[in-house]
Write an enzyme that holds these catalytic residues in place. Structure first.
Site, PDB file in Angstrom:
ATOM      1  N   GLY A  35     -24.532 -28.106 -55.668  1.00 23.59           N
ATOM      2  CA  GLY A  35     -23.290 -28.345 -56.253  1.00 23.59           C
ATOM      3  C   GLY A  35     -22.340 -29.321 -55.908  1.00 23.59           C
ATOM      4  N   ALA A  36     -22.710 -30.466 -55.275  1.00 25.66           N
ATOM      5  CA  ALA A  36     -21.933 -31.440 -54.592  1.00 25.66           C
ATOM      6  C   ALA A  36     -21.784 -32.738 -55.221  1.00 25.66           C
ATOM      7  CB  ALA A  36     -22.516 -31.443 -53.110  1.00 25.66           C
ATOM      8  N   SER A  93     -15.849 -15.632 -55.425  1.00 25.21           N
ATOM      9  CA  SER A  93     -14.581 -15.722 -56.054  1.00 25.21           C
ATOM     10  C   SER A  93     -13.973 -14.434 -55.705  1.00 25.21           C
ATOM     11  CB  SER A  93     -14.690 -15.986 -57.391  1.00 25.21           C
ATOM     12  OG  SER A  93     -13.587 -15.677 -57.960  1.00 25.21           O
ATOM     13  N   TYR A 117     -19.349 -14.095 -65.119  1.00 19.83           N
ATOM     14  CA  TYR A 117     -18.797 -14.931 -63.923  1.00 19.83           C
ATOM     15  C   TYR A 117     -18.620 -13.916 -62.866  1.00 19.83           C
ATOM     16  CZ  TYR A 117     -16.046 -17.848 -60.818  1.00 19.83           C
ATOM     17  OH  TYR A 117     -15.344 -18.410 -59.616  1.00 19.83           O
ATOM     18  N   GLY A 130     -16.045 -31.752 -57.273  1.00 14.72           N
ATOM     19  CA  GLY A 130     -15.322 -30.760 -56.853  1.00 14.72           C
ATOM     20  C   GLY A 130     -15.517 -30.242 -55.392  1.00 14.72           C
ATOM     21  N   GLY A 162     -17.951 -28.893 -53.906  1.00 23.60           N
ATOM     22  CA  GLY A 162     -19.046 -29.328 -52.975  1.00 23.60           C
ATOM     23  C   GLY A 162     -18.883 -30.529 -52.595  1.00 23.60           C
TER      24      GLY A 162
END
Length: 295
Positions: free
Chosen positions: A15-16, A137, A163, A19, A21
């Site tokens: 996920g880089a 989270s 989520y 954001g 990541g």
């Protein structure tokens, strides 16, 4: 105690492509780590890799076949993995299914990272002090996790319910890893804060609120969101077991599923069946050893 340099170490950050990541990849690279940048967008992933002097490996976590291809490439190209940052994630306004037949939120946030971690088991175990870092989270404490219904087929879908459940699964995954992995491998989950990034692009309202002046005062930049990940990557391994990082503060777990060893094994077995992941044996549970999330 923290490391001042990660020279000689290899970090894989999923996920880089943007954001948190991307910000984490930049920070880890600046500390001297060789960074493998993993993201869904081939163009953005390559741009971040070029920026940090790392290698780009695009992968779509909505497909288990892509996760397996990614693992094969990592095992072929990377002789050691010291840091695996399972940062890929999403939140969706509407219920969507993946090509593999699973609800997209649980697959991208939990099932695919679970599969990738399992496929990289031996390489992680070979590192002197490997860290597995799951982006979660603080909302994990509101998750409703049923291993027999991970896709939520028997409950009403809402974006936050899906989520929260997926993020709880990621924290349980970290705790169960600490029961199964050798002592040279430590798993830790963290909350990056409410980050101003494209993560919530599925909600125009949330995006607008974050972009407002008031929203910017109470949210974090991607660079600030990456701070806990970097803190975990550089902290002495002995301080990382059985804790959750809420931003930069370590706290005890706030959901009974995380410290329930029996539940952790149940979730692990179900995820293994779904993903056909290679086994990661669990040693016998010690009686009288205190926190059931320990070994």
């Amino acid at each position: 105690m923290t490391k001042e340099t990660l020279a000689g170490m290899t970090a894989v950050v999923t996920g880089a492509s943007s954001g948190v990541g991307a910000a984490a990849a930049r920070r880890l690279g600046a500390l001297g780590a060789s960074v493998i940048v993993v993201g869904r967008s081939a163009v953005r992933t390559r741009d971040v890799a070029d920026e940090v002097g790392g290698e780009a490996l695009p992968a779509d976590f909505t497909r288990f076949s892509e996760v397996r291809r990614l693992a094969d490439e990592l095992l072929t190209r990377v002789p050691r993995i010291d840091i695996l940052a399972n940062n890929a994630g999403l939140v969706l306004a509407d219920r969507r299914m993946t090509p593999d037949g699973h609800e997209q939120t649980i697959q991208v946030n939990f099932l695919s990272p679970f599969l990738l971690t399992s496929l990289l088991r031996e390489r992680l175990s070979e590192a002197p002090a490997a860290r597995i870092i799951n982006t979660s989270s603080s909302f994990y404490r509101f998750g409703e996790l049923n291993p027999d219904d991970l896709d939520g087929n028997h409950r009403r879908y809402t974006r936050m319910r899906a989520y929260n459940t997926a993020k709880l699964a990621g924290v349980v995954h970290a705790a169960e890893l600490n029961r199964r992995a050798p002592r040279t491998v430590t798993a830790t989950a963290f909350h990056p804060g409410t980050v101003r990034s494209g993560f919530d692009r599925g909600s125009k309202l949330v995006t607008a609120v974050k972009a407002s002046l008031a929203g910017r005062l109470v949210t974090q930049s991607p660079e600030e969101g990456a701070e806990p990940l970097v803190r975990i990557a550089t902290t002495d391994q002995a301080e990382l077991r059985n804790v959750f990082y809420n931003r930069l503060e370590r706290e005890s777990f706030r959901h009974p599923a995380v410290t329930d060893a029996e539940f952790g094994a149940l979730l692990w077995d179900r995820a293994g069946e779904i993903t056909d992941a290679p086994p990661w044996p669990r040693p016998p549970i010690r009686t009288g050893a205190g926190d059931s999330a320990g070994r």
